[in-house]
Design a protein around this motif. Structure first.
Motif, mmCIF file in Angstrom:
data_model
loop_
_atom_site.group_PDB
_atom_site.id
_atom_site.type_symbol
_atom_site.label_atom_id
_atom_site.label_comp_id
_atom_site.label_asym_id
_atom_site.label_seq_id
_atom_site.Cartn_x
_atom_site.Cartn_y
_atom_site.Cartn_z
ATOM 1 N N ASP A 96 75.907 35.305 8.484
ATOM 2 C CA ASP A 96 75.659 35.503 9.919
ATOM 3 C C ASP A 96 75.163 34.228 10.596
ATOM 4 O OD1 ASP A 96 75.530 37.108 12.273
ATOM 5 O OD2 ASP A 96 73.364 37.256 12.028
ATOM 6 N N TRP A 119 76.717 32.310 12.751
ATOM 7 C CA TRP A 119 77.376 31.906 13.991
ATOM 8 C C TRP A 119 77.064 32.810 15.177
ATOM 9 C CZ3 TRP A 119 79.535 27.249 13.682
ATOM 10 C CH2 TRP A 119 79.838 26.771 12.400
ATOM 11 N N SER A 120 76.337 33.907 14.968
ATOM 12 C CA SER A 120 76.019 34.785 16.090
ATOM 13 C C SER A 120 74.926 34.165 16.958
ATOM 14 C CB SER A 120 75.587 36.164 15.577
ATOM 15 O OG SER A 120 74.389 36.055 14.823
ATOM 16 N N LYS A 121 74.732 34.719 18.128
ATOM 17 C CA LYS A 121 73.717 34.226 19.052
ATOM 18 C C LYS A 121 72.539 35.189 19.082
ATOM 19 C CE LYS A 121 77.078 31.760 21.907
ATOM 20 N NZ LYS A 121 77.650 31.578 23.260
ATOM 21 N N ARG A 179 71.256 31.151 18.713
ATOM 22 C CA ARG A 179 71.276 30.190 17.614
ATOM 23 C C ARG A 179 69.885 29.925 17.061
ATOM 24 N NH1 ARG A 179 73.955 25.659 18.193
ATOM 25 N NH2 ARG A 179 72.468 24.361 17.087
ATOM 26 N N HIS A 238 69.134 35.360 11.123
ATOM 27 C CA HIS A 238 68.980 36.715 10.601
ATOM 28 C C HIS A 238 68.162 36.676 9.312
ATOM 29 C CE1 HIS A 238 70.243 40.506 8.684
ATOM 30 N NE2 HIS A 238 70.530 40.929 9.899
#
Length: 297
Positions: free
Chosen positions: A36, A38-40, A42, A46
């Motif tokens: 995980d 690349w999710s926002k 930044r 996680h």
């Protein structure tokens, strides 16, 4: 120049990273493939990403890896490494840290570097690369008077950045022009058994005493982690990843390869790379001959 490799361990090998004078492990821990990533936003890794990164960082250090690589463009990677290295209590002087960024102006360079320092939770970056000199126009902009590289050099004078280099996915002539500019101390580029086009750039970088860092040999070098059965047969008794690493490192002008390891078993395969012979050992030359013959078909 440092007296010797940081975090040296038996079984790992180290090479002088060109004119930087730093002794790097020939395997670098890359930072763009954690869970995980690349999710926002930044800035908020996680919990599973942090736990995975912590496991891998500890294993990397135990195996003698002393160079950690990331970039602003790698999503949450900088913030993840910053948290993990601080929470593990890893002494800052026990490893080298590389990050990268593509600022277009002096002001943008200043903002970006300051943000990266905060994300990485450090007061200095050992190696900073201008990320993605892929065209002559980008090279010209990076080197413009009063521009990004001039600003990075001021950070170097202040001790905030140790050494300045560049990464590239560009054509050979652009890479060589950047090397010949005299403004960089290292280069990150593509060079593998299945992509030998940049050999001249590697040789030129060696002649100019630049550090040479190989980008993503196990993925961009032919998705070797998912190699077809024929390739696995041809590289026996090595795996394709092990052979390609030895092939890349057969020249002393190549100093370190980025491995985006995410699981403990990746380290078991990494150990099979060693010992590396320069020039290649007879058994490795035999693998090369088999592959060359197959390519001729």
């Amino acid at each position: 120049m440092d007296a010797g490799p940081r975090n040296a361990r038996p079984g790992m090998q180290y090479r002088r990273f060109g004119k930087t004078g730093k002794a790097l492990s020939v395997i670098t821990l890359g930072g763009m493939r954690f869970h995980d990533g690349w999710s926002k936003p930044r800035t908020e890794p996680h919990p599973e990403m942090l736990a995975q990164c912590a496991r891998i960082v500890k294993l990397a250090l135990e195996h003698g890896i002393n160079h950690i690589e990331t970039a602003y463009g790698y999503g949450k990677s900088e913030h993840c490494y910053g948290r993990v290295l601080e929470e593990l209590g890893v002494p800052r002087g026990s490893y080298y840290l590389m990050t990268k960024g593509p600022p277009k102006t002096a002001e943008e360079t200043h903002r970006l570097v300051e943000e990266q320092l905060r994300g990485l939770r450090t007061d200095h970056i050992d190696f900073y690369g201008w990320h993605g000199i892929n065209t002559a126009e980008l090279l010209k902009g990076a080197l413009a008077p009063g521009g990004p590289v001039d600003t990075l050099e001021r950070y170097r004078e202040q001790g905030v950045i140790g050494h300045i280099g560049f990464s590239t996915h560009g054509p050979l002539d652009v890479i060589c022009e950047a090397v010949l500019s005299g403004r960089f101390e290292f280069v990150n580029l593509h060079y593998y058994y299945f992509f030998q086009r940049n050999d001249a750039a590697v040789q030129l970088a060696g002649a100019r005493d630049l550090g040479v860092f190989i980008i993503s040999p196990n993925d961009k070098g032919g998705r070797l982690f998912d190699a077809p059965s024929l390739l696995r047969e041809l590289t026996q008794p090595l795996t394709p990843i092990q052979f390609n690493a030895r092939w890349c490192l057969r020249t002393p002008f190549v100093h370190t390869l980025s491995f985006g390891m995410t699981e403990p078993e990746h380290f078991a395969e990494m150990r099979g790379i060693f010992p590396i012979s320069v020039p290649l050992a007879q058994s490795d030359r035999e693998i090369t001959a088999r592959l060359d013959a197959r390519r001729l078909l």
